[in-house]
Scaffold this motif. Structure first.
Motif, PDB file in Angstrom:
ATOM      1  N   GLY A   1      40.112  48.390  46.763  1.00 22.79           N
ATOM      2  CA  GLY A   1      39.829  48.491  45.340  1.00 22.79           C
ATOM      3  C   GLY A   1      38.569  49.291  45.074  1.00 22.79           C
ATOM      4  O   GLY A   1      38.528  50.119  44.160  1.00 22.79           O
TER       5      GLY A   1
ATOM      6  N   SER B   1      39.301  52.978  45.641  1.00 20.85           N
ATOM      7  CA  SER B   1      40.086  53.534  44.535  1.00 20.85           C
ATOM      8  C   SER B   1      39.215  53.762  43.309  1.00 20.85           C
ATOM      9  O   SER B   1      39.354  54.768  42.605  1.00 20.85           O
ATOM     10  CB  SER B   1      41.240  52.590  44.183  1.00 20.85           C
ATOM     11  OG  SER B   1      42.072  52.365  45.304  1.00 20.85           O
ATOM     12  N   LEU B   2      38.305  52.832  43.068  1.00 19.55           N
ATOM     13  CA  LEU B   2      37.424  52.938  41.910  1.00 19.55           C
ATOM     14  C   LEU B   2      36.489  54.134  42.042  1.00 19.55           C
ATOM     15  O   LEU B   2      36.281  54.905  41.091  1.00 19.55           O
ATOM     16  CB  LEU B   2      36.618  51.652  41.761  1.00 19.55           C
ATOM     17  CG  LEU B   2      35.961  51.383  40.414  1.00 19.55           C
ATOM     18  CD1 LEU B   2      36.974  51.392  39.298  1.00 19.55           C
ATOM     19  CD2 LEU B   2      35.220  50.054  40.463  1.00 19.55           C
TER      20      LEU B   2
ATOM     21  N   ALA C   1      38.335  57.345  41.483  1.00 20.81           N
ATOM     22  CA  ALA C   1      38.684  57.508  40.072  1.00 20.81           C
ATOM     23  C   ALA C   1      37.544  58.195  39.324  1.00 20.81           C
ATOM     24  O   ALA C   1      37.760  59.125  38.541  1.00 20.81           O
ATOM     25  CB  ALA C   1      38.998  56.153  39.441  1.00 20.81           C
TER      26      ALA C   1
ATOM     27  N   ARG D   1      41.352  51.521  35.972  1.00 21.02           N
ATOM     28  CA  ARG D   1      40.798  50.885  37.169  1.00 21.02           C
ATOM     29  C   ARG D   1      39.472  50.204  36.866  1.00 21.02           C
ATOM     30  O   ARG D   1      39.232  49.061  37.251  1.00 21.02           O
ATOM     31  CB  ARG D   1      40.575  51.914  38.283  1.00 21.02           C
ATOM     32  CG  ARG D   1      41.783  52.246  39.124  1.00 21.02           C
ATOM     33  CD  ARG D   1      42.688  53.204  38.412  1.00 21.02           C
ATOM     34  NE  ARG D   1      43.540  53.939  39.350  1.00 21.02           N
ATOM     35  CZ  ARG D   1      44.453  54.807  38.976  1.00 21.02           C
ATOM     36  NH1 ARG D   1      44.667  55.049  37.704  1.00 21.02           N
ATOM     37  NH2 ARG D   1      45.184  55.447  39.868  1.00 21.02           N
ATOM     38  N   GLN D   2      38.605  50.920  36.151  1.00 20.13           N
ATOM     39  CA  GLN D   2      37.305  50.355  35.831  1.00 20.13           C
ATOM     40  C   GLN D   2      37.432  49.166  34.899  1.00 20.13           C
ATOM     41  O   GLN D   2      36.731  48.164  35.049  1.00 20.13           O
ATOM     42  CB  GLN D   2      36.414  51.424  35.196  1.00 20.13           C
ATOM     43  CG  GLN D   2      35.002  50.965  34.881  1.00 20.13           C
ATOM     44  CD  GLN D   2      34.244  50.549  36.128  1.00 20.13           C
ATOM     45  OE1 GLN D   2      34.127  51.324  37.074  1.00 20.13           O
ATOM     46  NE2 GLN D   2      33.727  49.324  36.154  1.00 20.13           N
TER      47      GLN D   2
ATOM     48  N   GLN E   1      38.289  43.292  41.917  1.00 18.77           N
ATOM     49  CA  GLN E   1      38.358  44.501  42.739  1.00 18.77           C
ATOM     50  C   GLN E   1      39.626  44.507  43.589  1.00 18.77           C
ATOM     51  O   GLN E   1      40.193  45.569  43.848  1.00 18.77           O
ATOM     52  CB  GLN E   1      37.112  44.611  43.622  1.00 18.77           C
ATOM     53  CG  GLN E   1      36.891  46.013  44.176  1.00 18.77           C
ATOM     54  CD  GLN E   1      35.435  46.286  44.471  1.00 18.77           C
ATOM     55  OE1 GLN E   1      34.597  46.233  43.574  1.00 18.77           O
ATOM     56  NE2 GLN E   1      35.121  46.564  45.728  1.00 18.77           N
TER      57      GLN E   1
ATOM     58  N   VAL F   1      42.333  45.764  41.415  1.00 12.45           N
ATOM     59  CA  VAL F   1      42.251  47.231  41.352  1.00 12.45           C
ATOM     60  C   VAL F   1      42.927  47.845  42.570  1.00 12.45           C
ATOM     61  O   VAL F   1      43.659  48.847  42.468  1.00 12.45           O
ATOM     62  CB  VAL F   1      40.784  47.698  41.260  1.00 12.45           C
ATOM     63  CG1 VAL F   1      40.695  49.229  41.344  1.00 12.45           C
ATOM     64  CG2 VAL F   1      40.146  47.212  39.971  1.00 12.45           C
TER      65      VAL F   1
ATOM     66  N   TYR G   1      46.743  47.460  42.183  1.00 14.33           N
ATOM     67  CA  TYR G   1      47.190  48.380  41.125  1.00 14.33           C
ATOM     68  C   TYR G   1      47.207  49.815  41.633  1.00 14.33           C
ATOM     69  O   TYR G   1      48.183  50.553  41.442  1.00 14.33           O
ATOM     70  CB  TYR G   1      46.256  48.239  39.924  1.00 14.33           C
ATOM     71  CG  TYR G   1      46.599  49.122  38.736  1.00 14.33           C
ATOM     72  CD1 TYR G   1      47.574  48.735  37.820  1.00 14.33           C
ATOM     73  CD2 TYR G   1      45.933  50.319  38.532  1.00 14.33           C
ATOM     74  CE1 TYR G   1      47.878  49.520  36.722  1.00 14.33           C
ATOM     75  CE2 TYR G   1      46.229  51.123  37.432  1.00 14.33           C
ATOM     76  CZ  TYR G   1      47.196  50.718  36.540  1.00 14.33           C
ATOM     77  OH  TYR G   1      47.500  51.514  35.453  1.00 14.33           O
ATOM     78  N   SER G   2      46.149  50.226  42.304  1.00 11.65           N
ATOM     79  CA  SER G   2      46.034  51.605  42.787  1.00 11.65           C
ATOM     80  C   SER G   2      47.067  51.910  43.860  1.00 11.65           C
ATOM     81  O   SER G   2      47.636  53.006  43.889  1.00 11.65           O
ATOM     82  CB  SER G   2      44.621  51.850  43.342  1.00 11.65           C
ATOM     83  OG  SER G   2      43.647  51.649  42.343  1.00 11.65           O
TER      84      SER G   2
ATOM     85  N   TYR H   1      50.315  52.384  42.182  1.00  5.05           N
ATOM     86  CA  TYR H   1      50.289  53.631  41.410  1.00  5.05           C
ATOM     87  C   TYR H   1      50.721  54.795  42.295  1.00  5.05           C
ATOM     88  O   TYR H   1      51.353  55.750  41.831  1.00  5.05           O
ATOM     89  CB  TYR H   1      48.879  53.878  40.867  1.00  5.05           C
ATOM     90  CG  TYR H   1      48.847  54.635  39.556  1.00  5.05           C
ATOM     91  CD1 TYR H   1      49.306  55.934  39.464  1.00  5.05           C
ATOM     92  CD2 TYR H   1      48.341  54.048  38.409  1.00  5.05           C
ATOM     93  CE1 TYR H   1      49.272  56.633  38.261  1.00  5.05           C
ATOM     94  CE2 TYR H   1      48.308  54.725  37.203  1.00  5.05           C
ATOM     95  CZ  TYR H   1      48.770  56.018  37.140  1.00  5.05           C
ATOM     96  OH  TYR H   1      48.741  56.685  35.945  1.00  5.05           O
TER      97      TYR H   1
ATOM     98  N   MET I   1      47.117  43.688  35.389  1.00  2.00           N
ATOM     99  CA  MET I   1      47.545  45.054  35.701  1.00  2.00           C
ATOM    100  C   MET I   1      48.746  45.489  34.864  1.00  2.00           C
ATOM    101  O   MET I   1      48.947  46.682  34.622  1.00  2.00           O
ATOM    102  CB  MET I   1      47.848  45.190  37.189  1.00  2.00           C
ATOM    103  CG  MET I   1      49.065  44.426  37.673  1.00  2.00           C
ATOM    104  SD  MET I   1      49.378  44.682  39.438  1.00  2.00           S
ATOM    105  CE  MET I   1      48.095  43.621  40.136  1.00  2.00           C
TER     106      MET I   1
END
Length: 511
Positions: free
Chosen positions: A46, A49-50, A53, A255-256, A269, A272, A275-276, A279, A406
Motif C-alpha cells: 500500500g 502504491s501510494l 501515485a 489511494r490517498q 494502508q 490501499v 485496491y491498487s 486496479y 474501496m
C-alpha cells in the motif's frame, strides 16, 4: 479507412512498448503480491502504491504540458523545429533542476505525510526519478512527432529490460545473498532499506538508461531559448498543467483518500494495497488507452484540416470503442483466471475490477473526445471539465469511503469519468461538430454490458461449487459470449471490414 489504418499502425507500435511496460508492472504485481502476502507485506504494498501515485502527479508539474505544446507548434507555419526543440527541452532542463532544489528540503515532511516508515531519502530518490522522466519527455515527443515509433519502442523496451533484471535481482537474489552472508556490508545496507526503496532504485536505473539512449535526440541541445517562442509555448501549454493535474488527481487521489478516510480500526494502508493490486487487473483497457494516446495526439494534429477530418475522427472513435469493449470482455469475463495474477491476500477486492474497467472505458472515450478543444485551442474547456471531475472525485470519496471503503472509490471513479465523457461530448458537438455514430456505439456498449450481466448471473449460480466445476462452467460461457460479440461486430461492420487485406475471403462474398 486509410487514416484509421495509419493510426492503428502507429498505435500498434506504441502499444508494443506500452504492452511491454504494463506487462512489467503486471509481472511485478504477482511477484510482489505473492511475496508480500503477509499482513506486513500488504501494508508495505500500500505504501509503495501510494508513493507512485504521487510520483505520477509530480510528473505533470515537471513537464507542465510542453509535450502537447511541442506537437501543436511543430505544425504551425513559420516555426523553426530546431528552435522549438531547443526552447522546449531547455525549459524543462532548467525547471527540473529548480523544482528538485525547491522540493528537496521538504523531503522529511513529505515522508511523514506518506508514512513511508522513516525513509525521507526515498523522497529524494523519487525526485531524481521524476527528473529523469521529465528530461526524457521532449526527446520522446520528438520521436513521436517525427513518426519514428520503432526507435521509440527500442528505447522503451531497453529501459524495461533493465528494470526487470534489477527488480528481480534486488527483490529475490540480493535478499538470499544477505541471508547467507548476514555480516556483510551488503546485508547491512539491505537491512536499512525496504522494498519500496529497492523498487525505486530499479526504476531510477531504468530512467537513466532511457535518457542516455535518447542521446541522439538531445545531443544537439544548446541553451538557446527563444523567449518569444517560449512565451507562446507556455501560454498554450499552461492550461495543460491544471488539466493534467486534475486528470491525474482523478486517477490517483483515491489511494490517498482511502489511506486517510478508512475507519481507524482498519489498516488503511493495507486497503490501499488491495485496491491498487486489483486496479492492475484493468490492464488490458489501460494498455489500449495508453497506446491510443501516444499515437493519436500527433496523428490528429497532423491531419489536414478539411471536411474529411471530422468523418475520420468519428470512424476512429467507433473502432476505439469496439477495441475497449473487447478489452472489457476479455478482462471481466475471464476474471476467474486473471484473479491468480494477484496473491490470495489481495483477492478480497476483485469485485471492484468490473467497475474500474467501466470507468476506464469512459476515460478512454473522454480522451478521444478531448481532441476537439486541443484542435481549436480551447484548452481551458478541458481544464473546466477536469476540475468538474476532480470535484466529483473529492466529494464522492470524502462522503462515501468511510462507509463503503474501496467500493466507494471505484464507483466514484466511474461516475467521475462518465460525467467528464458526457460533458466533453455535448460541448464538443456545439463547438466542433463530429458525426460520431452514437447509435452504433450505444449498440456495442449495450451488448458488452449484456454479455457481462449473463456471465455475472452464471457466476452467482455457481458460486457455491468447488473451483474446478466453477471453471468448467464459467470459462466456456465466457468464450461463447466473447465469440458472440465478435460475430456481432463482423455482422455490423462487414462493409467496412472487407476493405482490410487480412479479412478472410468468405467475408467478402455476399450472403
Amino acid at each position: 479507412m486509410a487514416g484509421v489504418k495509419q493510426l492503428a499502425g502507429q498505435a500498434l507500435w506504441y502499444g508494443i512498448s506500452n504492452i511491454a511496460a504494463r506487462f512489467l508492472n503486471y509481472l511485478l504485481t504477482p511477484i510482489l503480491t505473492y511475496l508480500m502476502a503477509d499482513a506486513a507485506g500488504v501494508h508495505d504494498y500500500g505504501g509503495y502504491s501510494l508513493l507512485y501515485a504521487w510520483i505520477a502527479v509530480a510528473n505533470i508539474i515537471f513537464t507542465y504540458g510542453f509535450e502537447t505544446g511541442y506537437f501543436r507548434f511543430s505544425i504551425k507555419e513559420g516555426i523553426d523545429r530546431d528552435s522549438l526543440f531547443q526552447t522546449a527541452f531547455g525549459s524543462i532542463v532548467i525547471s527540473t533542476f529548480v523544482l528538485i532544489l525547491v522540493i528537496s528540503p521538504f523531503s522529511g515532511s513529505i515522508n511523514s505525510f506518506l508514512n513511508l516508515d522513516g525513509h525521507p531519502e526515498y523522497i529524494l530518490w523519487g525526485l531524481f526519478l521524476i527528473g529523469l522522466d521529465a528530461l526524457s519527455a521532449i526527446p520522446f515527443a520528438k520521436l513521436r512527432q517525427e513518426n519514428r515509433p520503432k526507435k521509440y519502442v527500442f528505447v522503451k523496451l531497453s529501459g524495461i529490460v533493465i528494470n526487470i533484471v534489477l527488480t528481480l535481482f534486488l527483490l529475490v537474489v540480493l535478499p538470499r545473498y544477505a541471508t547467507n552472508h548476514p555480516d556483510g556490508a551488503l546485508a547491512q545496507w539491505l537491512g536499512m532499506n525496504n522494498r519500496i526503496g529497492l523498487l525505486l532504485l530499479a526504476n531510477i536505473t531504468q530512467n537513466l538508461v532511457v535518457f542516455l539512449l535518447l542521446f541522439p535526440e538531445w545531443k544537439s541541445f544548446r541553451f538557446k531559448l527563444n523567449t518569444v517562442l517560449w512565451k507562446q509555448l507556455f501560454s498554450y501549454s499552461a492550461p495543460m498543467i491544471f488539466i493534467g493535474l486534475a486528470g491525474m488527481i482523478n486517477e490517483v487521489i483515491d489511494r490517498q483518500m482511502l489511506a486517510s478516510l478508512i475507519p481507524s480500526h482498519s489498516d488503511a494502508q493495507s486497503t490501499v494495497g488491495i485496491y491498487s493490486a486489483n486496479y492492475k487487473l484493468a490492464i488490458f483497457i489501460t494498455l489500449f488507452i495508453q497506446a491510443f494516446k501516444m499515437a493519436a495526439e500527433p496523428f490528429f494534429f497532423n491531419q489536414p484540416k478539411g471536411k474529411s477530418a471530422p468523418a475520420l475522427y468519428a470512424r476512429v472513435m467507433k473502432w476505439f470503442v469496439v477495441t475497449l469493449a473487447l478489452a472489457f470482455l476479455f478482462s471481466a469475463l475471464y476474471l476467474d483466471i486473471w484473479q491468480y495474477m494477484i496473491g490470495a491476500s489481495y483477492r478480497s477486492g476483485l469485485g471492484i475490477v468490473p467497475i474500474l474497467l467501466g470507468a476506464n472505458i469512459c476515460l478512454g472515450i473522454y480522451y478521444n473526445l478531448s481532441i476537439w478543444y486541443k484542435l481549436t485551442d480551447r484548452l481551458r474547456v478541458g481544464l473546466y471539465i477536469s476540475l468538474l471531475g476532480t470535484a466529483i472525485t473529492l466529494i464522492g470519496n470524502y462522503f462515501l469511503i468511510p462507509y463503503y471503503g474501496m467500493y466507494a472509490a471505484a464507483w466514484t471513479t466511474l461516475v467521475c469519468y462518465a460525467t467528464m465523457m458526457s460533458v466533453a461530448y455535448f460541448m464538443g458537438q456545439r463547438h466542433y461538430y463530429i458525426p460520431y455514430p452514437v447509435k452504433r456505439i450505444a449498440v456495442y456498449l449495450s451488448a458488452m454490458l449484456i454479455c457481462f450481466a449473463i456471465k455475472s448471473s452464471i457466476n452467482s449460480v455457481s458460486s457455491s461449487w468447488n473451483t474446478t466445476w466453477q471453471l468448467a462452467l464459467r470459462l466456456p460461457v465466457a468464450t461463447l459470449l466473447t465469440v458472440s460479440y465478435l460475430l456481432l461486430i463482423l455482422k455490423l461492420e462487414r462493409n467496412e471490414l472487407i476493405n482490410l487485406r487480412f479479412i478472410p475471403q468468405w467475408l467478402k462474398r455476399p450472403h
